[in-house]
Each structure stands twice: as C-alpha cells, then as structure tokens.
Design a protein around this motif. Structure first.
Motif, PDB file in Angstrom:
ATOM      1  N   UNK A 107      -8.844  -5.110   9.804  1.00  0.00           N
ATOM      2  CA  UNK A 107      -7.924  -4.280   9.932  1.00  0.00           C
ATOM      3  C   UNK A 107      -6.704  -4.555   9.510  1.00  0.00           C
ATOM      4  N   UNK A 108      -6.264  -5.848   9.965  1.00  0.00           N
ATOM      5  CA  UNK A 108      -5.014  -6.156   9.642  1.00  0.00           C
ATOM      6  C   UNK A 108      -4.872  -6.532   8.006  1.00  0.00           C
ATOM      7  N   UNK A 109      -5.631  -7.090   7.380  1.00  0.00           N
ATOM      8  CA  UNK A 109      -5.802  -7.239   6.132  1.00  0.00           C
ATOM      9  C   UNK A 109      -5.604  -5.957   5.359  1.00  0.00           C
ATOM     10  N   UNK A 110      -6.287  -5.065   5.751  1.00  0.00           N
ATOM     11  CA  UNK A 110      -6.310  -3.827   4.864  1.00  0.00           C
ATOM     12  C   UNK A 110      -4.855  -2.946   5.082  1.00  0.00           C
ATOM     13  N   UNK A 111      -4.392  -3.082   6.450  1.00  0.00           N
ATOM     14  CA  UNK A 111      -3.002  -2.304   6.461  1.00  0.00           C
ATOM     15  C   UNK A 111      -2.012  -3.268   5.478  1.00  0.00           C
ATOM     16  N   UNK A 112      -2.020  -4.708   5.674  1.00  0.00           N
ATOM     17  CA  UNK A 112      -1.218  -5.269   4.844  1.00  0.00           C
ATOM     18  C   UNK A 112      -1.321  -5.043   3.376  1.00  0.00           C
ATOM     19  N   UNK A 118       1.596   0.624  -1.260  1.00  0.00           N
ATOM     20  CA  UNK A 118       2.478   1.736  -1.271  1.00  0.00           C
ATOM     21  C   UNK A 118       3.691   1.523  -1.531  1.00  0.00           C
ATOM     22  N   UNK A 119       3.904   0.065  -1.168  1.00  0.00           N
ATOM     23  CA  UNK A 119       5.523  -0.236  -1.493  1.00  0.00           C
ATOM     24  C   UNK A 119       5.684  -0.415  -2.808  1.00  0.00           C
ATOM     25  N   UNK A 120       4.664  -0.984  -3.472  1.00  0.00           N
ATOM     26  CA  UNK A 120       4.934  -1.075  -5.063  1.00  0.00           C
ATOM     27  C   UNK A 120       4.984   0.108  -5.770  1.00  0.00           C
ATOM     28  N   UNK A 121       4.043   1.140  -5.269  1.00  0.00           N
ATOM     29  CA  UNK A 121       3.963   2.548  -5.868  1.00  0.00           C
ATOM     30  C   UNK A 121       5.149   3.158  -5.825  1.00  0.00           C
TER      31      UNK A 121
END
Length: 125
Positions: A107-112, A118-121
């Motif tokens: 879950x941590x990896x998916x969140x990151x 999303x930041x790059x989008x």
C-alpha cells in the motif's frame, strides 16, 4: 498532551484481544490468525474521527491522536508479530515477511506511485 486511554486501548488491549480471539477461533489456521493480529493491531487512523463527530466528541483531541497512532502502529507491528508469532505453531518467517509486505509495503508503494503520477500529471496541464 493527549489522553493515554486511546493509546492503551489501541496498543495494549487490542493486540491481546486479537491474539486471544485467534487462539480460540483460528488456532488451526495460522495464516488467518496472523492476519487477524495484523488487522487488529493496526488502528485505523481516521475512521474514529467520523464517530467522534457523530457523538459530538472532542475533535481536537481525536485529531491529535492521529500522528501518534500512525507512528506507533508502524513501529509496533513488527514487535507484536515477533511476540505473538512466537506463540503460534507452524508460522514461518516467510509468512510473516509476506504478510508485512502485503499489509505495509505494497500500500505504501502504491500510494507513493499514485502521488508521483498525479504530481507529474499536474505539471503537464
């Protein structure tokens, strides 16, 4: 300073309850018992805010408990597993490692990854 009641319930009472319920109902299923312990010793860090709001409780106090719960759960899950898995028969180290990876690391990896994407989008629009 926050009220220690929540911390005691989350990190003393619940782990003991999880181990006891597992011993009673899941002794023949060590993987499920391990999952039960992991689930029960990982207090949710936000759902209780909804219930606190519904009963018109102290939202400031409840919110102040969030970071404490989060830090303690990450630090204490390996400790609980070390203590409680030692009392279980036929639970291998690989099962414990696999469970920790599935519950914490994935879950941590998916969140990151989501955060990065999303930041790059945002940069492209």
């Amino acid at each position: 300073m926050t009220d220690p009641t929540s911390t005691i319930i989350n990190f003393v009472w619940m782990p003991l309850l999880a181990w006891g319920l597992g011993a009673i109902f899941l002794a023949d299923y060590p993987a499920l018992w391990l999952g039960c312990i992991m689930f029960m010793v990982t207090p949710c860090t936000d759902w209780y805010l909804v219930f606190t709001k519904i009963v018109k409780g102290n939202m400031s106090l409840s919110t102040s408990v969030l970071p404490i719960n989060l830090i303690l759960q990450v630090l204490l899950i390996p400790v609980y597993l070390f203590i409680f898995v030692g009392t279980m028969e036929s639970v291998s180290l690989s099962t414990v490692i696999e469970s920790v990876v599935l519950v914490l690391v994935v879950p941590f990896a998916i969140a990151q990854l989501s955060r990065y994407l999303l930041k790059n989008k945002k940069k492209h629009f």
